[in-house]
Design an enzyme around this catalytic site. Sequence first.
Site, short mmCIF file in Angstrom:
data_model
loop_
_atom_site.label_atom_id
_atom_site.label_comp_id
_atom_site.label_asym_id
_atom_site.label_seq_id
_atom_site.Cartn_x
_atom_site.Cartn_y
_atom_site.Cartn_z
N THR A 88 7.35 29.47 -31.51
CA THR A 88 7.96 28.70 -30.43
C THR A 88 8.44 27.37 -31.01
O THR A 88 7.80 26.80 -31.90
CB THR A 88 7.02 28.52 -29.22
OG1 THR A 88 7.79 28.07 -28.10
CG2 THR A 88 5.90 27.52 -29.47
N CYS B 40 4.33 19.94 -24.03
CA CYS B 40 3.84 21.31 -23.82
C CYS B 40 2.83 21.67 -24.90
O CYS B 40 2.77 21.05 -25.95
CB CYS B 40 4.99 22.31 -23.89
SG CYS B 40 6.26 22.06 -22.65
N HIS C 259 3.71 29.23 -24.43
CA HIS C 259 4.30 27.88 -24.45
C HIS C 259 4.05 27.28 -23.06
O HIS C 259 4.82 27.48 -22.13
CB HIS C 259 5.80 28.00 -24.76
CG HIS C 259 6.50 26.68 -24.98
ND1 HIS C 259 7.41 26.50 -25.99
CD2 HIS C 259 6.44 25.50 -24.33
CE1 HIS C 259 7.89 25.26 -25.94
NE2 HIS C 259 7.32 24.64 -24.94
#
Lengths: 207, 162
Positions: free
Chosen positions: B25, B31, B48
């Site tokens: 990711t 995040c 994520h």
Amino acid sequence: MSNINKFEPFQLDVLQEIGNIGSGNATTALSNLINKSVDMKVPKVNFGPFSAITESLGDAEKAVIAVYLRVVGETPGNMYFLLSQKSANQLLSDVLQMDLINKKEYSDIEISALTEIGNILAGSYLSSLANLTHLKIFPSVPSLSMDMLGAVLSSGMLQSGQYDDYALLIETNFLEGSENVEGNFIFIPDPGSLHKIFHSLGVPIHD
Amino acid sequence: MIESTILRVGIAELNVLRGEGIIKTTGLGSCIGMTLYDPINQVGGLAHIMLPASRIARDANFNKAKYADTAIPELLDQMLSLGASRKNIHAKMAGGAQMFQIELDSMKIGYKNIVKCKEILKELNIPIRSEDTGGGVGRTIELNILNGSLSVRSIKYGIKEI
């Protein structure tokens, strides 16, 4: 208040026009600041999942310089002024009247200068939006980050994320005449703000 | 040369993989990139995660991958379905940065995400093997399914394995 999950074409046209008026004002401010002509492209309105919204602006890992500020008042949201480092260097050179073309890291003064430029441009964007809608809309204190596109942009999608799996982004690309400075103005209204913008302009809303 | 699988996980998404390959990711800010891994069965997963808790979700049909308290159990379930064994699983995590130095409540979301993720892992009794969290940098992570190593890349600090 429920959120809007899909948009009629005429509603998207209205949002595009908001981008047009806001960015037009900001572009004029930028042009005055560097005393060069700056052109802007037709604004784009992107509505979709967060990952698609990020991708619409490029690779999530791409290094960008982002001035971010929270929009407060009757239509809260998030605003960004995005530049590549090359463009930021050129912009700083123009504004500070120094050769900073090959800069890799910035001093505190250079960071404040870039942040202040972002502040002035966001202020022009938002004041034209406030004039248009007769709503109270203000910029809050801006902050600068030099990092990955995805990382800086996700901060502006948190408010949308609390209610939806989608975000709406109004984006305008601008280009200084000799193409040495290129960047984007981005406005991400919070989900509830679109209702108020549409209502103030007399645009019909279907729930 | 055999091309190995690279699965990309977008913001508020999750995915799992078995055998070999990479789950990746990009551009984690506030995040969290949460990875779970079973080294014996070579099953791994990555979420994520955007926000701490799902109680603010407005309808029942919400995206589980978006919230720490729903993404981690969902990731675990999908790994078990893929042949992972509960007792082998450990976690590695990265992200939870504060990208802008503004004193706004919404800007502390990175820290809240880290705390919530650890709370959920503790409830599920999943040990944390390593982490690279907090600070003020964006991160890209890749979980190698063959050996469970997690590479973390940032513009400022380059690549490191955790």
